[in-house]
Design a protein around this motif. Structure first.
Motif, PDB file in Angstrom:
ATOM      1  N   VAL A 165     -57.728 -39.450 -15.409  1.00  0.00           N
ATOM      2  CA  VAL A 165     -56.463 -39.258 -14.678  1.00  0.00           C
ATOM      3  C   VAL A 165     -56.597 -39.779 -13.253  1.00  0.00           C
ATOM      4  CG1 VAL A 165     -54.834 -37.528 -13.822  1.00  0.00           C
ATOM      5  CG2 VAL A 165     -55.744 -37.335 -16.138  1.00  0.00           C
ATOM      6  N   LEU A 166     -57.737 -39.541 -12.632  1.00  0.00           N
ATOM      7  CA  LEU A 166     -57.950 -40.034 -11.271  1.00  0.00           C
ATOM      8  C   LEU A 166     -57.918 -41.560 -11.229  1.00  0.00           C
ATOM      9  CD1 LEU A 166     -58.442 -38.894  -8.464  1.00  0.00           C
ATOM     10  CD2 LEU A 166     -60.882 -39.012  -8.909  1.00  0.00           C
TER      11      LEU A 166
ATOM     12  N   VAL B 199     -59.679 -27.716  -7.004  1.00  0.00           N
ATOM     13  CA  VAL B 199     -60.063 -27.934  -5.608  1.00  0.00           C
ATOM     14  C   VAL B 199     -59.329 -26.887  -4.780  1.00  0.00           C
ATOM     15  CG1 VAL B 199     -60.053 -29.558  -3.682  1.00  0.00           C
ATOM     16  CG2 VAL B 199     -60.380 -30.394  -6.000  1.00  0.00           C
ATOM     17  N   ALA B 200     -60.044 -26.237  -3.873  1.00  0.00           N
ATOM     18  CA  ALA B 200     -59.505 -25.080  -3.152  1.00  0.00           C
ATOM     19  C   ALA B 200     -58.345 -25.425  -2.218  1.00  0.00           C
ATOM     20  CB  ALA B 200     -60.613 -24.392  -2.368  1.00  0.00           C
ATOM     21  N   GLY B 201     -58.373 -26.536  -1.538  1.00  0.00           N
ATOM     22  CA  GLY B 201     -57.315 -26.864  -0.588  1.00  0.00           C
ATOM     23  C   GLY B 201     -57.392 -28.319  -0.156  1.00  0.00           C
ATOM     24  N   PHE B 202     -56.530 -28.665   0.805  1.00  0.00           N
ATOM     25  CA  PHE B 202     -56.466 -30.056   1.241  1.00  0.00           C
ATOM     26  C   PHE B 202     -57.767 -30.521   1.872  1.00  0.00           C
ATOM     27  CE2 PHE B 202     -55.823 -33.131   4.651  1.00  0.00           C
ATOM     28  CZ  PHE B 202     -55.365 -34.201   3.909  1.00  0.00           C
TER      29      PHE B 202
ATOM     30  N   ILE C 264     -54.459 -40.267   2.023  1.00  0.00           N
ATOM     31  CA  ILE C 264     -53.867 -40.603   0.726  1.00  0.00           C
ATOM     32  C   ILE C 264     -54.844 -40.287  -0.400  1.00  0.00           C
ATOM     33  CG2 ILE C 264     -53.068 -42.517  -0.712  1.00  0.00           C
ATOM     34  CD1 ILE C 264     -51.898 -43.751   1.844  1.00  0.00           C
ATOM     35  N   ASN C 265     -56.116 -40.657  -0.219  1.00  0.00           N
ATOM     36  CA  ASN C 265     -57.125 -40.357  -1.231  1.00  0.00           C
ATOM     37  C   ASN C 265     -57.257 -38.859  -1.454  1.00  0.00           C
ATOM     38  OD1 ASN C 265     -57.689 -43.037  -1.647  1.00  0.00           O
ATOM     39  ND2 ASN C 265     -59.491 -43.054  -0.331  1.00  0.00           N
ATOM     40  N   ALA C 266     -57.244 -38.091  -0.379  1.00  0.00           N
ATOM     41  CA  ALA C 266     -57.350 -36.635  -0.503  1.00  0.00           C
ATOM     42  C   ALA C 266     -56.149 -36.052  -1.232  1.00  0.00           C
ATOM     43  CB  ALA C 266     -57.488 -36.004   0.883  1.00  0.00           C
ATOM     44  N   LEU C 267     -54.960 -36.526  -0.912  1.00  0.00           N
ATOM     45  CA  LEU C 267     -53.759 -36.025  -1.587  1.00  0.00           C
ATOM     46  C   LEU C 267     -53.767 -36.349  -3.072  1.00  0.00           C
ATOM     47  CD1 LEU C 267     -51.029 -36.818   1.096  1.00  0.00           C
ATOM     48  CD2 LEU C 267     -51.845 -34.560   0.381  1.00  0.00           C
ATOM     49  N   LEU C 268     -54.208 -37.531  -3.432  1.00  0.00           N
ATOM     50  CA  LEU C 268     -54.268 -37.896  -4.841  1.00  0.00           C
ATOM     51  C   LEU C 268     -55.354 -37.109  -5.567  1.00  0.00           C
ATOM     52  CD1 LEU C 268     -53.675 -41.736  -4.634  1.00  0.00           C
ATOM     53  CD2 LEU C 268     -52.060 -39.952  -5.298  1.00  0.00           C
ATOM     54  N   PHE C 269     -56.473 -36.875  -4.914  1.00  0.00           N
ATOM     55  CA  PHE C 269     -57.545 -36.065  -5.494  1.00  0.00           C
ATOM     56  C   PHE C 269     -57.045 -34.640  -5.741  1.00  0.00           C
ATOM     57  CE2 PHE C 269     -61.717 -34.007  -5.629  1.00  0.00           C
ATOM     58  CZ  PHE C 269     -62.458 -34.948  -6.327  1.00  0.00           C
ATOM     59  N   TRP C 270     -56.311 -34.108  -4.775  1.00  0.00           N
ATOM     60  CA  TRP C 270     -55.747 -32.766  -4.889  1.00  0.00           C
ATOM     61  C   TRP C 270     -54.692 -32.715  -5.993  1.00  0.00           C
ATOM     62  CZ3 TRP C 270     -52.680 -30.031  -0.447  1.00  0.00           C
ATOM     63  CH2 TRP C 270     -52.796 -28.652  -0.578  1.00  0.00           C
ATOM     64  N   LEU C 271     -53.894 -33.763  -6.106  1.00  0.00           N
ATOM     65  CA  LEU C 271     -52.894 -33.845  -7.166  1.00  0.00           C
ATOM     66  C   LEU C 271     -53.549 -33.808  -8.548  1.00  0.00           C
ATOM     67  CD1 LEU C 271     -49.945 -34.451  -8.167  1.00  0.00           C
ATOM     68  CD2 LEU C 271     -50.602 -36.865  -8.057  1.00  0.00           C
ATOM     69  N   VAL C 272     -54.605 -34.567  -8.723  1.00  0.00           N
ATOM     70  CA  VAL C 272     -55.307 -34.578 -10.009  1.00  0.00           C
ATOM     71  C   VAL C 272     -55.894 -33.202 -10.305  1.00  0.00           C
ATOM     72  CG1 VAL C 272     -57.293 -35.562 -11.240  1.00  0.00           C
ATOM     73  CG2 VAL C 272     -55.733 -37.041  -9.983  1.00  0.00           C
ATOM     74  N   ALA C 273     -56.382 -32.518  -9.285  1.00  0.00           N
ATOM     75  CA  ALA C 273     -56.916 -31.169  -9.485  1.00  0.00           C
ATOM     76  C   ALA C 273     -55.829 -30.209  -9.963  1.00  0.00           C
ATOM     77  CB  ALA C 273     -57.544 -30.648  -8.199  1.00  0.00           C
ATOM     78  N   HIS C 274     -54.601 -30.434  -9.536  1.00  0.00           N
ATOM     79  CA  HIS C 274     -53.494 -29.589 -10.003  1.00  0.00           C
ATOM     80  C   HIS C 274     -53.043 -29.969 -11.407  1.00  0.00           C
ATOM     81  CE1 HIS C 274     -52.698 -27.140  -6.492  1.00  0.00           C
ATOM     82  NE2 HIS C 274     -52.794 -28.209  -5.725  1.00  0.00           N
TER      83      HIS C 274
END
Length: 117
Positions: free
Chosen positions: A38-39, A86-89, A69-79
């Motif tokens: 997915v990532l 992933v605990a947070g941003f 942007i990379n962090a937001l996409l990583f967080w999105l995949v975690a959701h």
């Protein structure tokens, strides 16, 4: 063959993250494989669109906004992926950087310069 090996390297990098950061959890290898897939899809489809849309901010920040942007996409995949959390941003921010470094190091060790194992 190269695509399969790259996918496995990225899954291994995801499996290594919980040992480096307690705010990232991966329950099993299946979750890591799905999350890596997915990532990869998110980075292939959504990331270029976001980079173009945020180009002025990226230019002003001298490219550092791409890390956001990379962090937001990583967080999105975690959701999106069950078994990958992933605990947070800020955890996603650091995890995305570590994931990139681990994935790069494993790719450098396991793949030749021509991209073959």
């Amino acid at each position: 063959m190269r695509l399969l090996l790259t996918w496995l390297i990225n899954a291994a990098a995801l499996m290594a993250l919980p040992y480096l950061m307690h705010s990232v959890t991966v329950t099993n290898l299946g979750a890591a494989l799905v999350a890596a897939l997915v990532l990869g899809l998110v980075n292939t489809v959504i990331r270029p669109v976001l980079v173009v849309l945020t180009l002025p901010v990226t230019l002003v920040s001298l490219g550092l906004f791409i890390l956001v942007i990379n962090a937001l996409l990583f967080w999105l995949v975690a959701h999106l992926v069950e078994g990958f959390h992933v605990a947070g941003f800020w955890s996603a921010f650091l995890a995305a950087i570590l994931y990139s470094v681990i994935s790069w190091a494993l790719s450098t060790l396991l793949l030749n310069k021509d991209g073959n194992p």
